[in-house]
Enzyme design. Structure first.
Site, PDB file in Angstrom:
ATOM      1  N   CYS A  77      44.581  37.835  35.835  1.00 19.17           N
ATOM      2  CA  CYS A  77      43.413  38.409  35.216  1.00 19.17           C
ATOM      3  C   CYS A  77      43.359  39.865  34.909  1.00 19.17           C
ATOM      4  CB  CYS A  77      42.327  38.062  36.227  1.00 19.17           C
ATOM      5  SG  CYS A  77      40.571  38.719  35.824  1.00 19.17           S
ATOM      6  N   CYS A  80      40.571  42.052  36.933  1.00 18.95           N
ATOM      7  CA  CYS A  80      40.773  42.274  38.008  1.00 18.95           C
ATOM      8  C   CYS A  80      41.523  43.165  38.490  1.00 18.95           C
ATOM      9  CB  CYS A  80      41.401  40.859  38.649  1.00 18.95           C
ATOM     10  SG  CYS A  80      40.582  39.264  38.343  1.00 18.95           S
TER      11      CYS A  80
END
Length: 320
Positions: A77, A80
């Site tokens: 991700c 993230c």
């Protein structure tokens, strides 16, 4: 990405007065135990990795004494990788007023389901054993700080939870903080600073400067896509945009801002689905416009995100 909900207003609905009173009592008991054990100022870990086996002890039980912020993340991700370091730094800066529990979404699917996580990064809090959503997607540091301030205030006023008084980061964490970090690209740092402070035009230009010198820079591509998205939605009238999109399902000019709002609100699959359907309904220049916006939104969450992979397949089917 603009967080879906940065407000603490809903937290009052999460418990009855009895639950709040019990939480206050537990917090007072926890502080009393800490004082008896001479625990004030004892080294603690303010940022912890949590899984399904340790969740009850590390999150639920601790939440009677300190608000626990939960960061759902994954290795693939890209947003993230921008959000998590900010959360970790702010957690240590708050010095025990909150704890940060990091949960690997790929390895803890049951927790993902229990929290109703639709996409990552997703950030929740647990206070006195009760969960509340904070936001989904990456967000500027100023907005994250404001959310944490509200969480701390509500935790204290509603539940009597004031955090780990006098807590300091564990020795290992302090040592890690003292270790020299790899030199940061000053151009990327300037772009991230502009994004964090809400200078979206400055962030866009700064990321473009990085990409002009290094076209393959993934962090710059993600940052640019995010800054451009935030710039497009910041002045939109969401209610009017939704109405226009509903009234004009085949109009690309009505669907693009609605897709941006979906994406900024963390409704990633809705945004992708809306644009794939717009591509299917349109032709010529309108179809190309919708396709290009979809590709831009892919950049916001990264090519490896499973939702991007699914949407690319759907796009290929309607194109060919």
């Amino acid at each position: 990405m603009q967080p879906r909900n940065m407000s603490m207003s809903g937290v009052v609905d999460l418990s009855a007065v009895k639950a709040a009173g019990e939480a206050k009592q537990k917090a007072e008991q926890a502080r009393a135990r800490s004082a008896e054990e001479g625990g004030a100022g004892a080294p603690v870990s303010l940022v912890i990795d949590v899984d399904e086996a340790s969740f009850e002890a590390e999150v639920l039980q601790r939440s009677a004494e300190v608000p626990v912020v939960i960061d759902f993340w994954a290795e693939w991700c890209e947003p993230c990788k921008q959000l998590s370091p900010v959360l970790e730094r702010l957690t240590r800066e708050y010095g025990g007023r909150v704890l940060l529990a990091k949960i690997d979404a790929d390895k803890n699917q049951m927790l993902m389901q229990q929290f109703g996580v639709q996409g990552i990064p997703a950030v929740f809090a647990v206070v006195a054993g009760q969960a509340l959503p904070l936001f989904q997607g990456a967000a500027p540091e100023a907005q994250i700080r404001q959310t944490l301030d509200q969480l701390i205030q509500v935790s204290e006023e509603r539940f009597g939870i004031t955090g780990l008084q006098g807590a300091v980061a564990e020795e290992g964490a302090d040592e890690a903080q003292r270790q020299p970090e790899p030199p940061e690209d000053p151009a990327l740092a300037a772009a991230q600073q502009a994004l964090d402070t809400g200078d979206l035009n400055g962030a866009v230009q700064a990321y473009k400067n990085v990409l002009s010198d290094d076209p393959g820079n993934t962090e710059a591509r993600v940052g640019l896509a995010m800054a451009e998205l935030l710039g497009r939605v910041q002045d939109l009238d969401a209610q009017q945009v939704r109405k226009d999109a509903a009234d004009n399902p085949g109009d690309v000019d009505s669907q693009l801002p609605a897709a941006d709002l979906d994406m900024a609100g963390g409704h990633v699959e809705d945004a992708f689905g809306r644009l794939v359907e717009t591509v299917r309904r349109t032709a010529g220049e309108d179809r190309e416009t919708a396709r290009l916006r979809l590709l831009e939104l892919f950049e916001v969450i990264g090519a490896e995100d499973p939702r991007v992979v699914t949407a690319r397949s759907a796009l290929a089917r309607v194109l060919f």
